[in-house]
Design a protein around this motif. Structure first.
Motif, short mmCIF file in Angstrom:
data_model
loop_
_atom_site.label_atom_id
_atom_site.label_comp_id
_atom_site.label_asym_id
_atom_site.label_seq_id
_atom_site.Cartn_x
_atom_site.Cartn_y
_atom_site.Cartn_z
N GLN A 76 0.81 -1.22 0.00
CA GLN A 76 0.00 0.00 0.00
C GLN A 76 0.85 1.28 0.00
O GLN A 76 0.36 2.32 -0.40
CB GLN A 76 -0.90 0.08 1.25
CG GLN A 76 -1.73 -1.10 1.59
CD GLN A 76 -1.02 -2.13 2.44
OE1 GLN A 76 -0.14 -2.81 1.93
NE2 GLN A 76 -1.37 -2.28 3.69
N VAL A 77 2.08 1.17 0.54
CA VAL A 77 2.89 2.39 0.73
C VAL A 77 4.16 2.39 -0.12
O VAL A 77 5.03 3.25 0.07
CB VAL A 77 3.23 2.59 2.23
CG1 VAL A 77 1.97 2.89 3.03
CG2 VAL A 77 3.96 1.37 2.80
N LEU A 78 4.26 1.49 -1.09
CA LEU A 78 5.49 1.42 -1.90
C LEU A 78 5.65 2.64 -2.81
O LEU A 78 6.76 3.03 -3.14
CB LEU A 78 5.50 0.13 -2.74
CG LEU A 78 5.54 -1.18 -1.94
CD1 LEU A 78 5.69 -2.38 -2.88
CD2 LEU A 78 6.67 -1.18 -0.92
N SER A 79 4.52 3.25 -3.22
CA SER A 79 4.63 4.50 -4.00
C SER A 79 4.64 5.70 -3.06
O SER A 79 5.42 6.65 -3.24
CB SER A 79 3.45 4.61 -4.97
OG SER A 79 3.54 3.58 -5.94
N LEU A 117 8.64 -4.61 -4.76
CA LEU A 117 9.53 -3.44 -4.78
C LEU A 117 10.07 -3.22 -6.19
O LEU A 117 10.09 -2.10 -6.71
CB LEU A 117 10.68 -3.65 -3.78
CG LEU A 117 10.26 -3.62 -2.30
CD1 LEU A 117 11.23 -4.47 -1.46
CD2 LEU A 117 10.22 -2.20 -1.79
N GLN A 118 10.44 -4.33 -6.84
CA GLN A 118 10.97 -4.24 -8.21
C GLN A 118 9.90 -3.72 -9.17
O GLN A 118 10.18 -2.86 -10.01
CB GLN A 118 11.46 -5.63 -8.67
CG GLN A 118 12.73 -6.09 -7.96
CD GLN A 118 13.09 -7.53 -8.28
OE1 GLN A 118 12.19 -8.36 -8.52
NE2 GLN A 118 14.36 -7.84 -8.23
N HIS A 119 8.67 -4.20 -9.01
CA HIS A 119 7.58 -3.79 -9.91
C HIS A 119 7.31 -2.29 -9.77
O HIS A 119 7.15 -1.58 -10.77
CB HIS A 119 6.31 -4.59 -9.61
CG HIS A 119 5.19 -4.31 -10.57
ND1 HIS A 119 5.15 -4.86 -11.84
CD2 HIS A 119 4.10 -3.51 -10.47
CE1 HIS A 119 4.07 -4.41 -12.47
NE2 HIS A 119 3.43 -3.60 -11.65
N VAL A 120 7.29 -1.79 -8.54
CA VAL A 120 6.99 -0.36 -8.35
C VAL A 120 8.17 0.48 -8.83
O VAL A 120 7.97 1.55 -9.42
CB VAL A 120 6.63 -0.06 -6.87
CG1 VAL A 120 6.40 1.44 -6.67
CG2 VAL A 120 5.37 -0.84 -6.47
N CYS A 121 9.40 -0.04 -8.70
CA CYS A 121 10.55 0.69 -9.28
C CYS A 121 10.36 0.82 -10.79
O CYS A 121 10.58 1.90 -11.37
CB CYS A 121 11.86 -0.05 -8.98
SG CYS A 121 12.44 0.20 -7.30
N LYS A 122 9.90 -0.24 -11.40
CA LYS A 122 9.66 -0.21 -12.86
C LYS A 122 8.61 0.86 -13.20
O LYS A 122 8.80 1.67 -14.11
CB LYS A 122 9.18 -1.59 -13.34
CG LYS A 122 10.05 -2.18 -14.48
CD LYS A 122 9.86 -3.65 -14.65
CE LYS A 122 8.53 -3.97 -15.35
NZ LYS A 122 8.33 -5.45 -15.44
N TRP A 131 15.44 -1.72 -6.27
CA TRP A 131 14.51 -2.16 -5.22
C TRP A 131 15.16 -2.09 -3.85
O TRP A 131 14.51 -1.82 -2.84
CB TRP A 131 13.97 -3.57 -5.50
CG TRP A 131 14.95 -4.69 -5.29
CD1 TRP A 131 15.79 -5.22 -6.24
CD2 TRP A 131 15.21 -5.40 -4.09
NE1 TRP A 131 16.55 -6.22 -5.70
CE2 TRP A 131 16.23 -6.36 -4.37
CE3 TRP A 131 14.70 -5.34 -2.78
CZ2 TRP A 131 16.73 -7.25 -3.40
CZ3 TRP A 131 15.18 -6.22 -1.82
CH2 TRP A 131 16.19 -7.17 -2.13
N THR A 132 16.49 -2.26 -3.83
CA THR A 132 17.17 -2.21 -2.51
C THR A 132 17.11 -0.78 -1.95
O THR A 132 16.94 -0.58 -0.75
CB THR A 132 18.64 -2.65 -2.65
OG1 THR A 132 19.24 -1.87 -3.69
CG2 THR A 132 18.74 -4.12 -3.00
N ALA A 136 15.25 0.45 1.47
CA ALA A 136 15.91 1.30 2.47
C ALA A 136 15.07 2.55 2.74
O ALA A 136 14.91 2.96 3.90
CB ALA A 136 17.30 1.70 1.96
N LYS A 137 14.48 3.09 1.68
CA LYS A 137 13.64 4.30 1.82
C LYS A 137 12.44 3.99 2.71
O LYS A 137 12.10 4.74 3.62
CB LYS A 137 13.16 4.72 0.43
CG LYS A 137 12.26 5.94 0.39
CD LYS A 137 13.05 7.19 0.59
CE LYS A 137 12.24 8.45 0.38
NZ LYS A 137 12.96 9.64 0.83
N LEU A 138 11.82 2.83 2.46
CA LEU A 138 10.66 2.41 3.26
C LEU A 138 11.05 2.31 4.73
O LEU A 138 10.37 2.83 5.62
CB LEU A 138 10.18 1.03 2.79
CG LEU A 138 8.92 0.94 1.95
CD1 LEU A 138 8.62 -0.51 1.66
CD2 LEU A 138 7.73 1.58 2.64
#
Ligand SMILES: C[S@@+](CC[C@H](N)C(=O)[O-])C[C@H]1O[C@@H](n2cnc3c(N)ncnc32)[C@H](O)[C@@H]1O
Ligand SMILES: O=[N+]([O-])c1ccc2c(c1)CN[C@@H](CO)C2
Length: 275
Positions: A76-79, A117-122, A131-132, A136-138
């Motif tokens: 829910q909070v990845l973006s 994480l990888q999908h939202v980075c994309k 994604w790493t 770390a940001k999260l």
């Protein structure tokens, strides 16, 4: 009599949740086919796209994002973690708050969030190996994981939020899954609205046409079956202006027997400024 009936419904719902099983819940809903990043029609990529767009179209800003009823999930909070420098996760159950703490402290948890994480980075136009950095940001912006009860007029402890309230709320599959009926769902919407500053945004994801789901083996939890019109009406009744409503209809092979959900809605709304 009315008050007693209401109270009994909430007590019964809380009793259901005592048997909630985070690991099973994650398995049921956050692994393929519902979370298949190779499939354009999978539910989780659709949710992540809605959230990515909502957080990145320029109108959602501020310091503090609160996720209402996080459960054992982080998607829910990845973006939002790229937009807000403070994120609070919340849940009714200690088992879910514990599951989130395990991830936060990198102590291993019941789901590998890497593909998410990888999908939202994309989606953000970054290389998937970033994604790493997102992880770390999260871990940097999630400052606490707190108890919440959306049926209380004051869902969180008074000192949990600044007096001005949160700048944005996100809540996914919570209100309709914890309310005995539509009236309780609408009241809960009003209660969480009190956590939000006037003019702040609410990003709400929920189930359409769902009457139950399994929160673990044999743990059948009742759900308020909602349709789009009821969602719009409840938002309006509880002090929000609807900006956008998007709907996903489940293909047959996304109906895997863990619930009877027929669709998923995404609503972007704004709390009406106090006059
Ligand atoms: C269907 S899960 C949703 C989890 C997650 N947000 C997701 O998107 O999958 C519903 C969540 O609501 C929580 N919950 C149950 N009763 C609640 C209450 N009274 N107030 C707030 N959350 C509650 C449960 O512990 C559970 O984590
Ligand atoms: O497909 N999904 O991504 C997904 C994720 C979570 C949930 C559902 C579907 C449907 N049931 C709700 C509980 O009422 C929980």
């Amino acid at each position: 009599m009315e008050e007693k009936k209401r109270e009994d419904g909430l007590v019964a719902m809380a009793a259901c949740y005592q048997r909630f099983d985070p690991a099973a819940y994650l398995q049921y809903n956050y692994t393929p086919p519902r979370a298949d990043f190779e499939r354009k029609d999978s539910i989780v990529p659709w949710k992540l796209a809605c959230l990515h767009r909502a957080f990145n179209e320029g109108d959602v800003t501020g310091e503090l994002l609160v996720d209402v009823g996080s459960g054992p999930t982080l998607y829910q909070v990845l973006s939002g973690c790229e937009v807000f420098n403070k994120v609070l996760l919340t849940d009714f159950l200690e088992v879910n708050r514990q599951e989130l703490r395990h991830w936060l402290q990198d102590e291993g948890c019941n789901l590998d969030w890497t593909p998410y994480l990888q999908h939202v980075c994309k989606l953000e136009g970054r290389r998937p190996s970033a994604w790493t950095e997102k992880a770390a940001k999260l871990r940097e912006v999630i400052t606490d994981i707190l108890p919440i009860d959306v049926h209380r007029p004051q869902p969180m402890a008074l000192d949990a939020l600044p007096s001005s309230g949160a700048d944005c709320l996100v809540s996914c599959f919570c209100l309709e899954s914890v309310s005995p009926d539509l009236a309780a769902f609408t009241r809960a919407l009003g209660h969480i609205g009190r956590l939000l500053r006037p003019g702040g945004h609410l990003l709400l994801i929920g189930a359409l046409g769902e009457s139950y789901y399994f929160g673990g083996p044999g743990v059948k939890i009742p759900v308020v079956p909602l349709n789009e019109a009821q969602v719009c009406e409840s938002l309006k009744e509880s002090g929000y202006t609807l900006i956008r409503l998007e709907v996903y209809t489940l293909p047959q092979d996304m109906r895997v027997g863990v619930d009877d959900v027929t669709g998923v809605f995404f609503a972007k709304a704004k709390k009406i400024k106090q006059k």
